[in-house]
Design a protein around this motif. Structure first.
Motif, short mmCIF file in Angstrom:
data_model
loop_
_atom_site.label_atom_id
_atom_site.label_comp_id
_atom_site.label_asym_id
_atom_site.label_seq_id
_atom_site.Cartn_x
_atom_site.Cartn_y
_atom_site.Cartn_z
N ASP A 32 11.21 96.53 80.01
CA ASP A 32 12.37 97.28 79.38
C ASP A 32 12.78 96.37 80.98
O ASP A 32 13.92 96.51 80.78
CB ASP A 32 12.25 98.33 78.96
CG ASP A 32 12.37 98.83 78.07
OD1 ASP A 32 11.75 97.95 77.18
OD2 ASP A 32 11.21 99.90 78.05
N GLU A 33 12.74 97.07 82.38
CA GLU A 33 13.10 96.88 83.01
C GLU A 33 13.47 95.06 83.61
O GLU A 33 14.42 94.88 83.95
CB GLU A 33 11.94 97.35 84.57
CG GLU A 33 11.88 98.70 84.55
CD GLU A 33 11.30 99.00 85.48
OE1 GLU A 33 11.65 100.70 85.88
OE2 GLU A 33 10.41 98.62 85.83
N ALA A 34 12.64 94.76 83.57
CA ALA A 34 12.13 92.85 83.67
C ALA A 34 13.59 91.85 82.31
O ALA A 34 14.42 92.08 83.09
CB ALA A 34 11.10 92.01 83.40
N LEU A 75 5.99 85.83 81.61
CA LEU A 75 5.60 86.75 83.34
C LEU A 75 4.25 87.33 83.49
O LEU A 75 3.20 87.16 82.46
CB LEU A 75 6.53 88.36 83.20
CG LEU A 75 7.69 87.77 82.89
CD1 LEU A 75 9.02 88.63 83.39
CD2 LEU A 75 8.87 86.53 84.23
N LEU A 76 3.50 87.58 84.86
CA LEU A 76 2.25 87.82 85.19
C LEU A 76 1.73 89.73 84.92
O LEU A 76 2.15 90.57 85.86
CB LEU A 76 1.94 87.28 86.45
CG LEU A 76 2.07 86.37 86.66
CD1 LEU A 76 1.67 85.94 88.53
CD2 LEU A 76 0.89 85.34 86.05
N PHE A 77 2.23 90.01 83.49
CA PHE A 77 2.51 91.38 83.34
C PHE A 77 1.43 91.50 82.41
O PHE A 77 1.31 90.64 81.53
CB PHE A 77 3.52 91.64 82.62
CG PHE A 77 4.86 92.30 83.37
CD1 PHE A 77 5.13 91.19 84.49
CD2 PHE A 77 6.39 92.93 82.59
CE1 PHE A 77 7.19 91.31 85.27
CE2 PHE A 77 7.42 93.46 83.30
CZ PHE A 77 7.26 92.81 84.34
N GLY A 78 0.30 92.68 82.84
CA GLY A 78 -0.50 93.07 81.87
C GLY A 78 -1.15 94.03 82.74
O GLY A 78 -1.60 94.63 83.45
N ASP A 103 8.77 93.61 93.29
CA ASP A 103 10.02 94.81 93.41
C ASP A 103 11.02 94.10 91.99
O ASP A 103 11.88 93.63 92.86
CB ASP A 103 10.25 94.79 94.68
CG ASP A 103 11.42 95.55 94.61
OD1 ASP A 103 11.25 96.25 93.93
OD2 ASP A 103 11.78 95.41 95.93
N PHE A 104 11.02 94.27 90.76
CA PHE A 104 12.75 93.44 90.15
C PHE A 104 12.71 95.31 89.70
O PHE A 104 13.74 94.80 88.44
CB PHE A 104 11.73 92.68 89.08
CG PHE A 104 10.03 93.21 87.85
CD1 PHE A 104 10.74 94.03 87.23
CD2 PHE A 104 9.23 92.78 88.60
CE1 PHE A 104 9.84 94.95 86.82
CE2 PHE A 104 8.30 93.52 88.47
CZ PHE A 104 8.08 94.53 86.60
N GLY A 105 12.42 95.51 90.01
CA GLY A 105 13.47 97.62 89.35
C GLY A 105 12.43 98.48 89.64
O GLY A 105 13.22 99.93 89.65
N PRO A 106 10.90 98.27 89.59
CA PRO A 106 10.53 99.42 89.25
C PRO A 106 10.70 100.34 90.97
O PRO A 106 10.93 99.61 91.82
CB PRO A 106 8.52 99.47 89.48
CG PRO A 106 9.06 97.45 88.83
CD PRO A 106 10.17 96.75 89.06
N GLU A 107 10.06 101.40 90.55
CA GLU A 107 10.24 102.79 92.03
C GLU A 107 9.20 102.51 92.63
O GLU A 107 7.90 101.50 92.42
CB GLU A 107 10.34 104.60 91.09
CG GLU A 107 8.89 105.26 90.98
CD GLU A 107 8.20 104.41 89.10
OE1 GLU A 107 7.47 104.42 88.32
OE2 GLU A 107 9.47 103.70 88.95
#
Length: 131
Positions: A32-34, A75-78, A103-107
């Motif tokens: 969602d943030e991405a 993306l390298l998500f998972g 660091d693309f938006g997460p806390e």
């Protein structure tokens, strides 16, 4: 592989947003943030900001944007295992280096957890396998 003008091997580097977690819920939240970042970036890039009076660009969906599945795939998500598979796929097609951005938006705490998992459960096993 081609040589560059100095006669050295041409290297290929890829930059990818990265988020590693054992939690599917957390990975979905980062997707969602991405997507929000993508929407804002594209609006600024194409001068279609749709900003409010205070200059805030709304992350309204774009006519043509990647699906959630495409974000996760590209993306390298998972999970650590999924990210290792993606890195091996890049290696197989000749990518020499991967640059990551966490660091693309997460806390901050989520970024730190992801970076630790990446170091411990992605990089460490790949290094061991390469020996």
């Amino acid at each position: 592989m081609r040589a560059n003008r100095l006669g050295k091997k041409q290297e290929l580097t890829v930059l990818r947003a990265t988020f590693v977690s054992h939690s599917e819920e957390e990975i979905e939240q980062r997707i969602d943030e991405a997507l929000i970042n993508h929407r804002i970036n594209q609006r600024l890039h194409h001068f279609i900001q749709n900003a409010d009076e205070s200059g805030v660009v709304r992350p309204d969906p774009l006519d043509e944007e990647p699906s959630r599945a495409e974000v996760r795939e590209n993306l390298l998500f998972g999970t650590p295992e999924e990210v290792i598979e993606k890195l091996r796929a890049y290696e197989a097609i000749g990518v020499d280096q991967i640059m990551t951005t966490f660091d693309f938006g997460p806390e901050h705490a989520a970024v730190a957890r992801s970076m630790r998992l990446f170091a411990d459960e992605v990089i460490a096993p790949m290094r061991s396998a390469a020996k």
